[in-house]
Design an enzyme around this catalytic site. Structure first.
Site, PDB file in Angstrom:
ATOM      1  N   CYS A  66      -3.191 -14.978 -10.773  1.00 15.83           N
ATOM      2  CA  CYS A  66      -4.168 -15.519 -11.709  1.00 15.83           C
ATOM      3  C   CYS A  66      -3.563 -15.306 -13.091  1.00 15.83           C
ATOM      4  CB  CYS A  66      -5.548 -14.879 -11.550  1.00 15.83           C
ATOM      5  SG  CYS A  66      -5.707 -13.157 -12.077  1.00 15.83           S
ATOM      6  N   HIS A  99       6.070   4.154  -3.498  1.00 17.25           N
ATOM      7  CA  HIS A  99       5.117   5.253  -3.610  1.00 17.25           C
ATOM      8  C   HIS A  99       3.739   4.937  -3.036  1.00 17.25           C
ATOM      9  CE1 HIS A  99       7.339   7.817  -6.737  1.00 17.25           C
ATOM     10  NE2 HIS A  99       8.175   6.908  -6.293  1.00 17.25           N
TER      11      HIS A  99
END
Length: 147
Positions: A66, A99
């Protein structure tokens, strides 16, 4: 791996370019829309199908676009099992894959050129989760909260 992709009107043109690029690289791509430009479309309608497709199989990945990447990130993260993050640079993507094991990449279409998008997408699809105990522990806590 199947890559689900979706974008609202502000990400529409870049979604088309990413889809073609991924198909040229041999990825199976499911286009969840928008399929035509509509300035009045709503990003949740195009994000939820991507997130649902990814949540259905842990090998799958999703890309949503977007204007700012904020709305699609919020919407994707409402689906159980989704770990979506907005990224602005390749290091952002690598860090979030290693991570946080993100499975949906949110891209800000307004301020990201196609070359950077390709680099971020490549990093998203090729960077493995680190599996360090501290990272796995954190993801476990998130999964417990979703239950």
């Amino acid at each position: 791996m199947t890559v689900y992709i979706g974008a609202d009107h502000r990400g529409f043109e870049k979604k088309i370019a990413i889809k073609s690029w991924l198909e040229e690289k041999g990825y199976k791509v499911v286009d969840c829309g928008a399929h035509v430009y509509d300035k009045d479309d709503d990003f949740p309608d195009l994000t939820f199908p991507v997130a649902d497709g990814v949540a259905g199989d842990p090998k799958n990945r999703g890309i949503v676009l977007c204007g700012s990447a904020g709305g699609v990130t919020i919407a994707a993260n409402k689906v159980k099992g989704i770990r979506a993050a907005a990224a602005f640079t390749v290091p952002d993507v690598i860090f979030n894959r290693e991570h946080d094991d993100i499975n949906v990449l949110a891209i800000p279409a307004d301020n990201t050129d196609n070359e950077i998008i390709h680099q971020m997408t490549d990093a998203f699809l090729k960077t493995p989760f680190s599996t360090e105990p501290r990272h796995a522990r954190r993801l476990s806590k998130i999964s417990q909260r979703e239950s």
